[in-house]
Write a protein that holds these residues in place. Structure first.
Motif, PDB file in Angstrom:
ATOM      1  N   SER A 166      39.348  37.579  42.710  1.00  7.51           N
ATOM      2  CA  SER A 166      38.806  36.626  43.690  1.00  7.51           C
ATOM      3  C   SER A 166      39.710  35.408  43.870  1.00  7.51           C
ATOM      4  O   SER A 166      39.625  34.727  44.899  1.00  7.51           O
ATOM      5  N   ALA A 167      40.588  35.111  42.897  1.00  5.53           N
ATOM      6  CA  ALA A 167      41.495  33.966  43.049  1.00  5.53           C
ATOM      7  C   ALA A 167      42.341  34.153  44.306  1.00  5.53           C
ATOM      8  O   ALA A 167      42.743  33.182  44.952  1.00  5.53           O
ATOM      9  N   GLU A 168      42.619  35.397  44.667  1.00  5.34           N
ATOM     10  CA  GLU A 168      43.347  35.674  45.910  1.00  5.34           C
ATOM     11  C   GLU A 168      42.401  35.780  47.106  1.00  5.34           C
ATOM     12  O   GLU A 168      42.585  35.121  48.122  1.00  5.34           O
ATOM     13  N   SER A 169      41.381  36.629  46.977  1.00  8.05           N
ATOM     14  CA  SER A 169      40.597  36.971  48.176  1.00  8.05           C
ATOM     15  C   SER A 169      39.781  35.800  48.717  1.00  8.05           C
ATOM     16  O   SER A 169      39.510  35.726  49.915  1.00  8.05           O
ATOM     17  N   VAL A 170      39.406  34.863  47.835  1.00  7.25           N
ATOM     18  CA  VAL A 170      38.674  33.676  48.306  1.00  7.25           C
ATOM     19  C   VAL A 170      39.548  32.881  49.291  1.00  7.25           C
ATOM     20  O   VAL A 170      39.062  32.398  50.331  1.00  7.25           O
ATOM     21  N   ILE A 171      40.834  32.747  48.974  1.00  8.41           N
ATOM     22  CA  ILE A 171      41.731  32.004  49.872  1.00  8.41           C
ATOM     23  C   ILE A 171      42.086  32.846  51.105  1.00  8.41           C
ATOM     24  O   ILE A 171      42.212  32.319  52.211  1.00  8.41           O
ATOM     25  N   VAL A 172      42.228  34.149  50.922  1.00 10.16           N
ATOM     26  CA  VAL A 172      42.472  35.026  52.077  1.00 10.16           C
ATOM     27  C   VAL A 172      41.335  34.855  53.079  1.00 10.16           C
ATOM     28  O   VAL A 172      41.557  34.651  54.283  1.00 10.16           O
ATOM     29  N   ALA A 173      40.096  34.894  52.568  1.00 13.09           N
ATOM     30  CA  ALA A 173      38.931  34.748  53.454  1.00 13.09           C
ATOM     31  C   ALA A 173      38.940  33.386  54.141  1.00 13.09           C
ATOM     32  O   ALA A 173      38.748  33.282  55.353  1.00 13.09           O
TER      33      ALA A 173
END
Ligand code: NCD
Ligand code: ZN
Ligand code: ZN
Length: 386
Positions: A166-173
């Motif tokens: 989620s450290a990546e996907s939260v910012i992707v979103a």
């Protein structure tokens, strides 16, 4: 001279939109000359140089410095990327129009993600006006914490602090939402999880102006293959699970992921010889990346060579070259002759890069560019830089 191309492939010079050349400021790791030589050894005729140098590339004079150093080196075309904010971590945006006039190809927070959504939103508004993409490093620093590898079964077994996906996907979103709202051009760097691929798929279906890249190491390795001494595989974002790797290959095949990019991140041997917890993140990739993709993905039938070339040359040219210059698709004779039968042991003495942090050191690899031309000039032959 007649060139015997029998059994070989000729294709456009590769364009790598994500490299760290470390100049100015960290020339013990790499500089623009050694990085340019590594580029043409690897089949790259254009590379975009990331902005997280010392000092960071946050004004026009520094953009012009990088561009000039690239021209002086005289190998691959070097296109500078600027930072998004002054000093990289501030909240004041750089002078994008001025830096663009000085030759900046894009703007990125790579290495130090912008944690403030309002700053990212403003940057995307400017990106809409200037027409240049904002490249997001896609990392929530709070979620990433002091993590060393992807959080999962492997990190648990090794007893290493994990970084959740989620450290990546939260910012992707977040960045996809901001790009949709502002209409600004967004490019997502080093996508490493299945969830990110899914988010991009949905955003593209809605018409958001987004492109995304994946690094060869995320297509080839996964977290279970990391050993406690393999600091060469300590990368940011960390290697994901097997399921992530499969989703990335599929996403690249489908066109949800647009580009391959190396994230060439040279570090000194002393730094990478430290214990896993203290070694810096990053992989040395320019000279082995194409061969690795050939061997691990094309030969086993996971990706076609056509798709690899499209993702590593045409697609970057379309996204980052729309203002003309050397990035026009099909620019004059930036070209590669690739020999699938050429094999080479990856030895320190042969590397043009100053750094040695590659997982392929000592390994025999197959399939290499054996002739490379930049604007019609032969700059590499039989693996030797001219
Ligand atoms: C990058 C570096 O070394 O500059 N390292 C990496 O593993 N990708 C910075 C970064 O993007 O974290
Ligand atoms: Zn990054
Ligand atoms: Zn990077």
């Amino acid at each position: 001279e007649e060139i015997d191309g029998k059994g070989k492939f000729a294709f456009p010079g590769l364009i790598d939109v994500h490299t760290h050349l470390r100049e100015p400021g960290q020339e013990d790791k790499e500089d623009i000359l050694s990085g340019s030589r590594a580029a043409v050894r690897g089949g790259f005729t254009t590379i975009l140089a990331m902005a997280n140098t010392l000092p960071p590339i946050d004004n026009r004079a520094l953009v012009e410095f990088v561009r000039r150093q690239g021209e002086r080196a005289g190998y691959a075309h070097i296109l500078p990327i600027g930072t998004v904010t002054k000093g990289m971590q501030g909240s004041e945006l750089v002078e994008m129009a001025d830096m663009k006039a000085g030759g900046a190809a894009a703007f990125s927070d790579d290495g130090k993600n912008i944690q403030n959504a309002e700053v990212m939103r403003l940057a995307l508004e400017y990106a809409k006006i200037t027409g240049f993409p904002i490249i997001s490093h896609c990392e929530d620093k709070n979620l990433a914490g002091e993590g060393l590898m992807r959080r999962g079964v492997a990190s648990g077994r090794m007893g290493l602090k994990g970084i959740p996906a989620s450290a990546e996907s939260v910012i992707v979103a977040r960045d996809l939402i901001l790009a949709e709202e502002t209409g600004g051009k967004l490019h997502l760097a080093h996508i490493s999880s299945a969830e990110s691929v899914e988010l991009i798929r949905r955003a593209k279906a809605k018409g958001v102006d987004v492109t995304a890249e994946v690094n060869p190491h995320h297509l080839i390795f996964c977290d279970e293959e990391i050993g406690i001494t393999d600091t060469a595989l300590k990368v940011n974002p960390p290697l994901g699970s097997q399921a992530d790797r499969e989703a990335l290959i599929e996403g690249l095949r489908d066109g949800i992921i647009d580009m391959i990019a190396t994230d060439h991140a040279p570090h000194t041997q002393a730094e990478k010889a430290r214990p896993f917890a203290e070694a810096p993140f990053g992989i040395n990739a320019l000279e082995t990346a194409l061969s690795a993709v050939w061997q691990y993905l094309v030969l086993p039938g996971r990706l076609s060579l056509d798709r690899v070339i499209e993702a590593w040359s045409l697609s970057p040219a379309r996204r980052f070259g729309q203002q003309g210059g050397t990035l026009k698709p099909g620019a004059v004779a930036d070209m590669v002759l690739f020999d699938p039968d050429f094999s080479e042991v990856i030895e320190p003495a042969k590397l043009a890069s100053k750094a040695r942090n590659t997982p392929f050191l000592g390994k025999t690899m197959e399939g290499f560019p054996v002739m490379v031309w930049v604007e019609g000039r032969l700059v590499q032959r039989d693996r030797t830089v001219i």
